[in-house]
Design a protein around this motif. Structure first.
Motif, PDB file in Angstrom:
ATOM      1  N   ASN A   1      -5.063   2.258  -3.087  1.00  0.00           N
ATOM      2  CA  ASN A   1      -3.912   2.329  -2.187  1.00  0.00           C
ATOM      3  C   ASN A   1      -2.629   1.821  -2.841  1.00  0.00           C
TER       4      ASN A   1
ATOM      5  N   LYS B   1      -9.897  -1.385  -3.029  1.00  0.00           N
ATOM      6  CA  LYS B   1      -8.954  -0.983  -1.983  1.00  0.00           C
ATOM      7  C   LYS B   1      -7.525  -1.036  -2.505  1.00  0.00           C
TER       8      LYS B   1
ATOM      9  N   TYR C   1      -8.978   7.215   4.611  1.00  0.00           N
ATOM     10  CA  TYR C   1      -8.379   5.876   4.577  1.00  0.00           C
ATOM     11  C   TYR C   1      -8.922   5.032   5.727  1.00  0.00           C
TER      12      TYR C   1
ATOM     13  N   GLU D   1       0.839  -1.181   0.000  1.00  0.00           N
ATOM     14  CA  GLU D   1       0.000   0.000   0.000  1.00  0.00           C
ATOM     15  C   GLU D   1       0.878   1.237   0.000  1.00  0.00           C
TER      16      GLU D   1
END
Length: 264
Positions: free
Chosen positions: A169, A165, A78, A68
């Motif tokens: 990220n 996600k 986040y 990430e």
């Protein structure tokens, strides 16, 4: 020993002459019920552990864990997630009986009792029977724990869009600065002397505390005004040099941006 009488041997009665060698106990009369810990049982444990370890290593090679982006304390959107082996505890804290006013119950009491019981299991259950159906309480509690962990992990993972996600990220590698900073420029010396480098970086690319100075469209007079009076989160009176140094600083920043514009 006396002269002419020969030599006499004095032995230590504590050392047995017929001391038996270590021979593992014969468990052939109890097939499948018990066996010697060394080397039989321990060797089986090592073999099973080695198989699982090799399988896990192959899985990590085939599907490496995604990276990430760098942690950003200013990113309030986040949503952090624990590692997969703690997802069941993460899911547990979503329920009413383990969150809010009962947060201590869900984060400390329930996990503490579960892991404490697992730790004390060998001391609490000292029965000699090894067949699962002969130990209904221990077997039932273990099956209940396994089902609960799998179910909570599935529930936690099921409600997360992992592809989105991972896309949001992705690690953002710092772009190579195409602008060559002339550190011999008098303006750069003023830039260093007034501690601008602490917030904006030695290459003017900025950081967590301040934006980049490369790409700005401010002119010389605007930069001079910002350096003295501040802008946004930058407070005033940050510049402590002379008017000549202020002019050198502003011209230096403008020249860097002109060079960056030519590179584009």
């Amino acid at each position: 020993m006396k002269r002419g009488k020969g030599m006499k041997f004095v032995g230590d009665s504590r050392v047995r002459a017929d001391k038996p060698k270590f021979i593992p106990k014969d468990y052939s009369e109890y097939p499948g019920r018990t066996e010697a810990f060394w080397p039989n049982f321990l060797l089986k444990e090592w073999l099973v552990g080695a198989v699982f370890l090799v399988g896990f290593l192959c899985l990590t090679i085939a599907h490496p864990a995604p990276l990430e982006k760098l942690a950003d304390p200013t990113d309030t959107a986040y949503v952090p997630l624990p590692d997969w082996y703690f997802l069941f505890l993460y899911q547990l804290l979503k329920y009413k009986f383990a969150s809010g006013a009962f947060n201590v119950l869900g984060s400390v009491v329930i996990p503490g009792l579960a892991f404490g019981a697992l730790f004390l299991a060998p001391f609490l259950d000292r029965g000699k029977e090894r067949r699962p159906h002969k130990r209904p309480i221990s077997t039932g509690l273990m099956l209940l724990s396994i089902v609960a962990i799998f179910w909570l992990t599935f529930e936690a993972a099921h409600h997360v869009d992992w592809e989105a996600k991972a896309e949001n990220n992705k690690p953002e590698l710092p772009e190579e600065n195409a602008v060559e900073i002339d550190q011999s420029d008098p303006g750069y010396e003023v830039y260093q002397a007034n501690s601008c480098i602490q917030c904006h970086g030695d290459d003017l690319s900025g950081g967590a505390a301040a934006p980049s100075l490369i790409g700005t469209e401010h002119g010389v007079d605007e930069i001079k005004d910002i350096a003295v009076n501040g802008i946004g989160t930058m407070p005033a009176d940050q510049f402590a040099g002379s008017d000549e140094e202020l002019q050198q600083l502003a011209e230096f920043i403008v020249s860097v941006n002109e060079q960056a514009a030519e590179g584009d």
